[in-house]
Design an enzyme around this catalytic site. Structure first.
Site, PDB file in Angstrom:
ATOM      1  N   LYS A  21      10.543  11.271   0.115  1.00  0.00           N
ATOM      2  CA  LYS A  21      11.326  10.074  -0.239  1.00  0.00           C
ATOM      3  C   LYS A  21      11.020   9.663  -1.681  1.00  0.00           C
ATOM      4  CE  LYS A  21       7.673   7.139   1.669  1.00  0.00           C
ATOM      5  NZ  LYS A  21       7.217   6.392   2.860  1.00  0.00           N
ATOM      6  N   TYR A  30       2.613  -8.100 -28.635  1.00  0.00           N
ATOM      7  CA  TYR A  30       3.227  -9.385 -28.268  1.00  0.00           C
ATOM      8  C   TYR A  30       2.155 -10.372 -27.825  1.00  0.00           C
ATOM      9  CZ  TYR A  30       7.950  -7.362 -28.173  1.00  0.00           C
ATOM     10  OH  TYR A  30       9.136  -6.783 -28.507  1.00  0.00           O
TER      11      TYR A  30
HETATM   12  C1  LIG Z   1       6.018   7.019   3.343  1.00  0.00           C
HETATM   13  C2  LIG Z   1       5.804   7.362   4.780  1.00  0.00           C
HETATM   14  C3  LIG Z   1       4.841   8.326   5.154  1.00  0.00           C
HETATM   15  C4  LIG Z   1       3.890   8.966   4.185  1.00  0.00           C
HETATM   16  O1  LIG Z   1       2.768   8.157   3.967  1.00  0.00           O
HETATM   17  P1  LIG Z   1       1.552   8.705   3.039  1.00  0.00           P
HETATM   18  O2  LIG Z   1       0.533   7.641   3.145  1.00  0.00           O
HETATM   19  O3  LIG Z   1       2.109   8.832   1.674  1.00  0.00           O
HETATM   20  O4  LIG Z   1       1.150   9.997   3.619  1.00  0.00           O
HETATM   21  C5  LIG Z   1       4.792   8.693   6.484  1.00  0.00           C
HETATM   22  N1  LIG Z   1       5.612   8.134   7.414  1.00  0.00           N
HETATM   23  C6  LIG Z   1       6.510   7.182   7.089  1.00  0.00           C
HETATM   24  C7  LIG Z   1       7.366   6.610   8.151  1.00  0.00           C
HETATM   25  C8  LIG Z   1       6.626   6.755   5.766  1.00  0.00           C
HETATM   26  O5  LIG Z   1       7.520   5.806   5.451  1.00  0.00           O
END
Ligand SMILES: *Cc1c(COP(=O)(O)O)cnc(C)c1O
Length: 367
Positions: free
Chosen positions: A32, A257
């Site tokens: 993702k 800044y």
């Molecule tokens: C993002 C996600 C993961 C992965 O989690 P990590 O800590 O990066 O391994 C697993 N399951 C779901 C449902 C997620 O949204």
């Protein structure tokens, strides 16, 4: 080039194989959010080549992009709200997570030519996704028009393996799986573990683990689980940028800044051609870059396209040189963990937020 994220796909392959061995079960590669900033398609292909069994994404659009790239491995999309184009998901063999009776009804209605492949998401204690109050109302009849191929949940505190909440979630998961079995789906794929649980809690591996951050070679939590290297992982991303300008300034020179900081001695400043538009956190005062064999800390505020580092009076750095913003730390450079700590955040956010102006270059690390 001004700035680039070098992605070592062989490190991702190594991590996938390591995690498969560690878990002893099937592996869903979580890709993702543009593969946590590493690039969706190249990472998905590398993970599959290394033996990943499934791909997992949050959005239906992400899953469609994978299919359009010709990837035919099983894909699960888990943040697909009612009103989405379930017909298209079914056509493309995209498996969908369902967390409400409303979504289940819509998916059932779309399952006219072919049954949707559905994973039931259950809330075992995180109070985020998943069936909770509606769980008792869910019956076998609700599931009759679809194929229930998976049942899953998510840990809230897997990076704190001693916390009782993990055990409570595991027990609730087992009880809820029994109900799914009783609906006539005995072979349903059970999956519960994220990276932290995969690395630390083998009793929760079930039929598949879902690994994200660890596949990219980063520790889910350095404080509680140890560093990436102590977990046997290889960081896949090195971020580097060009030094746009180098200049000598006297002690007491205000920088940036708001003139929030001034030089404490005569020194040489370097202007780095990256800023918060590229994902450099504006609050990351305690980080910096690696240049000419040493660390050069940030001085003053990070701006949109640039930030300033204190190179030190004796620095030999020149405009046009590359600086390493973060890498695997093996030479002393800052890591994504350092940047996370410096910005009151986590390594996850550091790699994922790198902006679209930064090209991802697929190459072995240049160390
Ligand atoms: C993002 C996600 C993961 C992965 O989690 P990590 O800590 O990066 O391994 C697993 N399951 C779901 C449902 C997620 O949204």
């Amino acid at each position: 080039m001004r700035a680039e994220a070098l992605i070592d796909l062989s490190a991702i392959k190594f991590n996938v194989q390591h995690l498969k061995k560690t878990s002893g079960t099937n592996l869903l590669a979580v890709v993702k959010a543009d593969a946590y900033g590493h690039g969706l398609i190249p990472v998905a292909q590398a993970a599959l080549a290394a033996g990943a069994d499934y791909l997992g994404v949050a959005l239906l659009e992400e899953a469609i992009t994978l299919r359009e790239a010709g990837i035919d491995a099983p894909i699960l999309a888990w943040l697909v709200q009612p009103g989405s184009d379930f017909t298209r998901a079914i056509e493309l063999d995209i498996e969908i997570a369902v967390a409400s009776l409303k979504a289940l009804q819509e998916i059932s209605d779309a399952s006219t030519l072919k049954k949707a492949r559905v994973h039931l998401e259950i809330d075992t204690g995180m109070s985020r996704g998943g069936f909770l109050s509606e769980w008792d109302q869910l019956t076998a009849a609700h599931c009759a028009a679809v194929d229930i191929v998976g049942v899953y949940s998510h840990f809230a505190r897997a990076d704190e393996p001693e916390e009782k909440q993990n055990q409570d979630q595991l027990e609730r998961f087992n009880a809820m799986v029994k109900k799914v079995h009783s609906f006539g789906f005995p072979d349903v794929i059970r999956h519960l573990s994220n990276s932290a649980a995969t690395l630390k809690s083998h009793s929760a591996a079930f039929d598949m683990v879902r690994t994200g951050i660890s596949m990219y070679g980063l520790s889910p939590d350095v404080k509680t689980l140890g560093s990436s290297s102590s977990l046997g992982l290889r960081p896949a991303m090195q971020l580097r940028a060009a030094l746009y300008l180098v200049k000598d300034v006297p002690a007491g020179t205000p920088v940036g800044y708001g003139a929030t900081e001034s030089t404490s001695a005569d020194t040489r400043l370097g202007v780095v051609a990256m800023g918060y538009a590229d994902g450099i956190p504006r609050i990351a005062h305690a980080a910096g870059v690696w240049i000419a064999g040493k660390r050069a800390p940030i001085i003053g505020r990070v701006s949109m396209d640039q930030f300033v580092v204190d190179l030190g009076a004796a620095s030999t750095a020149q405009s046009g040189d590359w600086v390493t913003v973060f890498g695997n730390g093996s030479h002393g450079e800052y890591t994504a963990d350092d940047w996370g700590a410096a910005s009151q955040s986590i390594n996850y956010e550091i790699v994922t937020r790198i902006g679209p102006r930064v090209p991802r270059i697929y190459a072995p690390h240049v160390y």
